[in-house]
Design a protein around this motif. Structure first.
Motif, PDB file in Angstrom:
ATOM      1  N   SER A  25      34.628  65.529 -12.023  1.00 39.93           N
ATOM      2  CA  SER A  25      36.265  64.789 -13.169  1.00 39.93           C
ATOM      3  C   SER A  25      37.067  65.741 -12.782  1.00 39.93           C
ATOM      4  CB  SER A  25      35.978  65.694 -13.901  1.00 39.93           C
ATOM      5  OG  SER A  25      36.092  67.078 -14.058  1.00 39.93           O
ATOM      6  N   PHE A  26      37.632  66.481 -11.552  1.00 43.14           N
ATOM      7  CA  PHE A  26      38.747  66.326 -11.067  1.00 43.14           C
ATOM      8  C   PHE A  26      38.815  65.459  -9.836  1.00 43.14           C
ATOM      9  CE2 PHE A  26      35.778  69.481  -9.411  1.00 43.14           C
ATOM     10  CZ  PHE A  26      35.725  68.960  -8.239  1.00 43.14           C
ATOM     11  N   SER A  27      38.074  64.461  -9.511  1.00 47.66           N
ATOM     12  CA  SER A  27      38.564  63.621  -8.158  1.00 47.66           C
ATOM     13  C   SER A  27      39.735  62.700  -7.987  1.00 47.66           C
ATOM     14  CB  SER A  27      36.630  63.222  -7.788  1.00 47.66           C
ATOM     15  OG  SER A  27      35.848  64.384  -7.468  1.00 47.66           O
ATOM     16  N   LYS A  28      39.851  62.412  -7.590  1.00 50.21           N
ATOM     17  CA  LYS A  28      40.495  60.727  -6.934  1.00 50.21           C
ATOM     18  C   LYS A  28      40.082  60.064  -6.561  1.00 50.21           C
ATOM     19  CE  LYS A  28      45.099  63.569  -6.421  1.00 50.21           C
ATOM     20  NZ  LYS A  28      46.541  63.776  -5.232  1.00 50.21           N
ATOM     21  N   PHE A  29      40.389  58.919  -8.028  1.00 53.11           N
ATOM     22  CA  PHE A  29      39.697  57.756  -7.325  1.00 53.11           C
ATOM     23  C   PHE A  29      40.780  56.524  -8.132  1.00 53.11           C
ATOM     24  CE2 PHE A  29      38.224  58.547 -11.398  1.00 53.11           C
ATOM     25  CZ  PHE A  29      37.930  57.289 -12.771  1.00 53.11           C
ATOM     26  N   ILE A  30      40.006  54.952  -7.356  1.00 57.65           N
ATOM     27  CA  ILE A  30      40.791  54.465  -8.207  1.00 57.65           C
ATOM     28  C   ILE A  30      39.407  52.826  -8.549  1.00 57.65           C
ATOM     29  CG2 ILE A  30      41.880  52.373  -7.261  1.00 57.65           C
ATOM     30  CD1 ILE A  30      42.273  55.740  -6.062  1.00 57.65           C
ATOM     31  N   GLU A  31      40.209  52.566  -9.067  1.00 60.33           N
ATOM     32  CA  GLU A  31      38.853  51.363  -9.662  1.00 60.33           C
ATOM     33  C   GLU A  31      39.109  50.167  -9.176  1.00 60.33           C
ATOM     34  OE1 GLU A  31      37.682  49.088 -14.243  1.00 60.33           O
ATOM     35  OE2 GLU A  31      39.225  50.647 -14.447  1.00 60.33           O
ATOM     36  N   ASP A  32      37.927  50.191  -8.836  1.00 54.15           N
ATOM     37  CA  ASP A  32      37.949  48.885  -7.841  1.00 54.15           C
ATOM     38  C   ASP A  32      37.000  47.490  -8.631  1.00 54.15           C
ATOM     39  OD1 ASP A  32      38.514  46.288  -6.284  1.00 54.15           O
ATOM     40  OD2 ASP A  32      37.653  47.096  -4.279  1.00 54.15           O
ATOM     41  N   LYS A  33      37.359  46.740  -9.169  1.00 57.82           N
ATOM     42  CA  LYS A  33      37.282  45.439  -9.607  1.00 57.82           C
ATOM     43  C   LYS A  33      35.748  46.460 -10.609  1.00 57.82           C
ATOM     44  CE  LYS A  33      37.085  42.729  -5.317  1.00 57.82           C
ATOM     45  NZ  LYS A  33      36.004  42.412  -4.286  1.00 57.82           N
ATOM     46  N   GLY A  34      36.379  47.272 -11.855  1.00 54.88           N
ATOM     47  CA  GLY A  34      34.824  47.948 -12.033  1.00 54.88           C
ATOM     48  C   GLY A  34      34.669  49.119 -11.322  1.00 54.88           C
ATOM     49  N   LYS A  35      34.304  49.320 -10.093  1.00 52.05           N
ATOM     50  CA  LYS A  35      33.788  50.262  -9.894  1.00 52.05           C
ATOM     51  C   LYS A  35      34.488  51.615  -9.517  1.00 52.05           C
ATOM     52  CE  LYS A  35      29.810  47.915  -9.874  1.00 52.05           C
ATOM     53  NZ  LYS A  35      28.919  48.707 -10.756  1.00 52.05           N
ATOM     54  N   PRO A  36      34.190  52.560  -9.379  1.00 47.91           N
ATOM     55  CA  PRO A  36      34.793  53.569  -8.750  1.00 47.91           C
ATOM     56  C   PRO A  36      35.012  53.880  -7.261  1.00 47.91           C
ATOM     57  CG  PRO A  36      32.984  54.981  -9.527  1.00 47.91           C
ATOM     58  CD  PRO A  36      32.891  53.174 -10.245  1.00 47.91           C
ATOM     59  N   ILE A  37      36.291  53.871  -6.573  1.00 47.57           N
ATOM     60  CA  ILE A  37      36.460  54.317  -5.012  1.00 47.57           C
ATOM     61  C   ILE A  37      37.097  56.028  -5.119  1.00 47.57           C
ATOM     62  CG2 ILE A  37      37.320  52.964  -2.787  1.00 47.57           C
ATOM     63  CD1 ILE A  37      35.193  51.652  -4.472  1.00 47.57           C
ATOM     64  N   CYS A  38      36.769  56.269  -4.440  1.00 46.41           N
ATOM     65  CA  CYS A  38      37.420  57.866  -3.378  1.00 46.41           C
ATOM     66  C   CYS A  38      38.977  57.178  -3.165  1.00 46.41           C
ATOM     67  CB  CYS A  38      36.505  58.719  -2.990  1.00 46.41           C
ATOM     68  SG  CYS A  38      36.594  58.124  -1.489  1.00 46.41           S
ATOM     69  N   ALA A  39      39.704  57.966  -3.486  1.00 52.98           N
ATOM     70  CA  ALA A  39      41.245  58.246  -3.183  1.00 52.98           C
ATOM     71  C   ALA A  39      41.379  57.432  -1.421  1.00 52.98           C
ATOM     72  CB  ALA A  39      41.936  59.163  -3.252  1.00 52.98           C
ATOM     73  N   THR A  40      40.438  57.865  -1.037  1.00 53.92           N
ATOM     74  CA  THR A  40      40.514  57.952   0.431  1.00 53.92           C
ATOM     75  C   THR A  40      39.921  56.739   1.675  1.00 53.92           C
ATOM     76  OG1 THR A  40      39.402  60.921   1.441  1.00 53.92           O
ATOM     77  CG2 THR A  40      39.372  58.775   2.952  1.00 53.92           C
ATOM     78  N   CYS A  41      38.361  55.953   0.624  1.00 53.36           N
ATOM     79  CA  CYS A  41      38.591  55.271   0.574  1.00 53.36           C
ATOM     80  C   CYS A  41      39.438  53.512   0.346  1.00 53.36           C
ATOM     81  CB  CYS A  41      36.534  54.087   0.007  1.00 53.36           C
ATOM     82  SG  CYS A  41      35.780  55.865   0.629  1.00 53.36           S
TER      83      CYS A  41
END
Length: 129
Positions: free
Chosen positions: A49-65
């Motif tokens: 819940s505290f992770s930074k992530f980005i939505e990419d095409k409706g899927k979560p991607i971590c900030a590093t990826c």
């Protein structure tokens, strides 16, 4: 992203198994996930819940990826490229401008000197002779 307890049946956006009202889940990217199924769609590291992530095409991607996808890695030094870079050789290796030097003499390449690539190493034509 919120953590909720569902009172109705839903299906996990990752494993597609049912999420019942007895399980706590994560709602993100327009879908619902089991907590253990909320993972980066690229490297499969678990997101919290505290992770930074980005939505990419409706899927979560971590900030590093996301950073690696958006900003490529230098073929020579293996560090993230955040600015300008050169596409070098027939395979178009991505190389920091400051890393793009002759493997023989260590000098930068210019339009006049040219270069060649041999097994992932770059050379002035004159340094190969």
């Amino acid at each position: 992203m919120t953590e909720v307890s569902l009172s109705v049946s839903h299906y996990c956006g990752y494993c597609h198994n049912s999420i019942t009202n007895t399980k706590t889940c994560v709602q993100a990217c327009g879908t619902t996930f089991h907590k253990e199924c909320f993972v980066c769609q690229s490297c499969h590291v678990r997101l919290f819940s505290f992770s930074k992530f980005i939505e990419d095409k409706g899927k979560p991607i971590c900030a590093t990826c996301h950073a690696n996808k958006k900003n490529p890695t230098c073929f020579i030094c293996k560090k993230l490229i955040e600015g300008n870079y050169t596409l070098a050789g027939p395979q178009e290796f991505k190389v920091h401008d400051h890393c793009f030097k002759c493997n023989g003499c260590g000098q930068s390449f210019t339009a006049e000197t040219g270069f060649t690539e041999d097994e992932g190493k770059f050379w002035h034509l004159s340094c190969l002779r």
